[in-house]
Design a protein around this motif. Structure first.
Motif, PDB file in Angstrom:
ATOM      1  N   ILE A  39       0.863  -1.175   0.000  1.00 54.61           N
ATOM      2  CA  ILE A  39       0.000   0.000   0.000  1.00 54.61           C
ATOM      3  C   ILE A  39       0.902   1.227   0.000  1.00 54.61           C
ATOM      4  O   ILE A  39       1.899   1.280   0.742  1.00 54.61           O
ATOM      5  N   LYS A  44      -5.050   3.539   0.588  1.00 59.54           N
ATOM      6  CA  LYS A  44      -6.024   2.671   1.250  1.00 59.54           C
ATOM      7  C   LYS A  44      -6.234   1.407   0.431  1.00 59.54           C
ATOM      8  O   LYS A  44      -6.180   1.433  -0.787  1.00 59.54           O
ATOM      9  N   LYS A  45      -6.467   0.299   1.128  1.00 59.96           N
ATOM     10  CA  LYS A  45      -6.740  -0.987   0.492  1.00 59.96           C
ATOM     11  C   LYS A  45      -7.969  -1.605   1.143  1.00 59.96           C
ATOM     12  O   LYS A  45      -8.115  -1.575   2.364  1.00 59.96           O
ATOM     13  N   GLN A  85      -6.006   1.585   6.011  1.00 57.97           N
ATOM     14  CA  GLN A  85      -5.531   2.942   5.737  1.00 57.97           C
ATOM     15  C   GLN A  85      -4.101   3.081   6.243  1.00 57.97           C
ATOM     16  O   GLN A  85      -3.834   2.918   7.432  1.00 57.97           O
ATOM     17  N   SER A  86      -3.173   3.357   5.325  1.00 58.72           N
ATOM     18  CA  SER A  86      -1.778   3.488   5.741  1.00 58.72           C
ATOM     19  C   SER A  86      -1.560   4.836   6.416  1.00 58.72           C
ATOM     20  O   SER A  86      -2.178   5.842   6.062  1.00 58.72           O
ATOM     21  N   ILE A 111       4.032  -0.679   3.675  1.00 59.55           N
ATOM     22  CA  ILE A 111       3.672   0.691   3.304  1.00 59.55           C
ATOM     23  C   ILE A 111       4.892   1.311   2.639  1.00 59.55           C
ATOM     24  O   ILE A 111       5.953   1.434   3.255  1.00 59.55           O
ATOM     25  N   HIS A 328      -4.826  -2.708  -6.993  1.00 57.71           N
ATOM     26  CA  HIS A 328      -6.155  -2.338  -6.508  1.00 57.71           C
ATOM     27  C   HIS A 328      -6.570  -0.938  -6.933  1.00 57.71           C
ATOM     28  O   HIS A 328      -7.734  -0.563  -6.786  1.00 57.71           O
ATOM     29  N   GLU A 329      -5.621  -0.150  -7.477  1.00 59.97           N
ATOM     30  CA  GLU A 329      -5.950   1.201  -7.935  1.00 59.97           C
ATOM     31  C   GLU A 329      -6.360   1.237  -9.406  1.00 59.97           C
ATOM     32  O   GLU A 329      -6.891   2.231  -9.885  1.00 59.97           O
TER      33      GLU A 329
END
Length: 453
Positions: A39, A44-45, A85-86, A111, A328-329
């Motif tokens: 991430i 966010k993932k 959330q990183s 991260i 995921h983006e």
């Protein structure tokens, strides 16, 4: 009374079967989740889990990632929707538990800084040198006794084997093989061979040919290949590059080539053969081996070729590096590719991501793309050989590279996530600190076959 009891038992059985089925589906889903996820800092993932599975942070004191259950359903619910959330760079681990008590899977969360790359799109000439020489055929020899022999087969050699040494002498190239075997006569020959990353010893007995009286071992070998492809990216910090997005396989054996090195050079496109249904097109180009050396190839993998540039390289379309997007983006919808089509400059061509895959581990065929650019369609008919490696850009980020074409529809093809290419080149790891479809290799191969006596 008995009827009510039977109905009640049936209902209980149905519930048990339904819950068991849901549990089984979730176990399959858990198995598909990666053991490590990346991430970007500040990113966010999302992870969705069916009940009764939950997520907990094993190192909550580090405060590297904030876990929140976003499922707001009131009353009975069937799933937990978590967001990771990183908050800062670093590593942590999360546990997926059954009923919040029993750990079933641990995932490492990294991260990282958002990597920036100079996008490619330039046509390049590619030269690869095999490790030793590659056996591409085993031929028959008619002996003095009129019998037919196949020495290679009889000695246990296989097409696709690489010969590394002959009688304990390391092989330089196919000409060196000919020199070593010119005077073998009827003496047994010892070969060190590489097969599927394993080194083995084979012994082969030459046969005196009735044709000319010379002794032969009946092997056809190749020591190099060359062709045209497209550069995907250049990383200024490490000087690393990636291209093609697929591995280069030998055209005779179909196996990924084991290489001892290679080079990429400047190339120019001389003509275009349009792609049609059932017949992929091709960019035909040229390059000169004695000049315009761009970099050295270090690896040939299933996900492309990788190496280091000799000097910084610029892009005629984009002057600055772009950030990359993690898997995921990436989203379905509009995007564009960069490629060199019949010109020396890189141009932008519109495409659409019509399907993306969720991939737990490094794998090809990450997304399906469709060419929508009218100018490109008029020139090439879609994706053609030589375009593989063209970077795919969406929302100002590099998301992947073009790899393969759908033979029955050249307007469509596959793309590879840029995240996997960064893993393959070790750039991302360094940053962490630790229709009928046919795979067409978009690489115009020069046949360098030589016969060995």
């Amino acid at each position: 009374m008995n009827s009510n009891k039977r109905n009640k038992n049936k209902s209980i059985l149905y519930i048990i079967i339904t819950l068991s089925f849901i549990y089984f589906l979730q176990l399959i889903n858990l198995y598909s989740l990666p053991s490590q996820i990346n991430i970007f800092e500040g990113g966010k993932k999302h992870i969705n889990l069916l009940l009764p599975f939950t997520i907990t942070d094993l190192e909550s004191k580090n405060k590297i990632v904030k876990i929140q259950n976003e499922e707001r359903e009131l009353g009975f619910k069937t799933k937990n929707k978590y967001s990771l959330q990183s908050t800062k760079r670093g590593k942590t681990s999360i546990d997926i538990k059954l009923l919040g008590l029993f750990p079933v899977k641990t995932m490492e969360v990294n991260i990282v800084n958002r990597v920036k790359l100079m996008p490619g799109g330039q046509s390049i000439g590619v030269k690869l040198k095999t490790e030793g020489v590659l056996i591409v055929a085993l031929s028959e020899i008619k002996g003095k006794d009129n019998k037919v022999y196949i020495p290679g087969k009889e000695s246990g050699l296989k097409i696709g084997d690489s010969i590394l040494e002959i009688n304990d002498t390391k092989i330089k190239d196919s000409y060196h093989v000919i020199d070593l075997l010119n005077n073998i006569e009827n003496h047994e020959v010892k070969l060190k061979v590489k097969r599927d990353n394993e080194k083995i010893i084979k012994k082969i007995m030459p046969v005196e040919s009735k044709e000319d009286g010379t002794f032969r071992i009946g092997l056809w070998v190749r020591d190099k290949t060359a062709g045209i492809g497209t550069l995907t990216f250049y990383h200024e910090k490490t000087k690393k590059f990636a291209a093609l997005g697929y591995g280069i396989s030998d055209m005779d054996t179909g196996k990924l080539m084991n290489i001892s090195g290679g080079e990429i050079l400047e190339a120019s496109i001389s003509s275009i053969e349009q792609g049609t249904k059932g017949h992929p097109g091709e960019l035909k180009g040229m390059f000169f081996e004695s000049q315009n050396l761009l970099g050295n190839i270090e690896k040939n993998t299933e996900l492309g070729i990788y190496g280091k540039m000799n000097n910084n390289i610029s892009n005629t379309f984009l002057k600055e590096s772009l950030p990359i997007a993690l898997q995921h983006e990436v989203k379905e919808g509009k995007a564009y590719i960069l490629s060199t089509i019949g010109e020396k400059k890189v141009n932008k061509y519109e495409v659409e991501i019509i399907k993306k895959e969720t991939q737990a581990n490094i794998a090809p065929k990450s997304m399906t793309i469709k060419i929508t650019d009218k100018d490109l369609l008029s020139k090439t008919g879609g994706i053609v050989q030589g375009m593989s490696g063209s970077p795919i850009i969406q929302d100002g980020k590099i998301i992947g590279a073009v790899t393969h074409v759908f033979v029955n529809d050249p307007t469509k093809g596959y793309g590879l996530y840029i995240e996997w290419m960064l893993e393959e080149s070790n750039i991302l790891k360094n940053d962490i600190g630790k229709q009928k479809i046919r795979d067409i290799p978009y690489f115009f191969v020069e046949n360098c076959k030589k016969k060995v006596k």
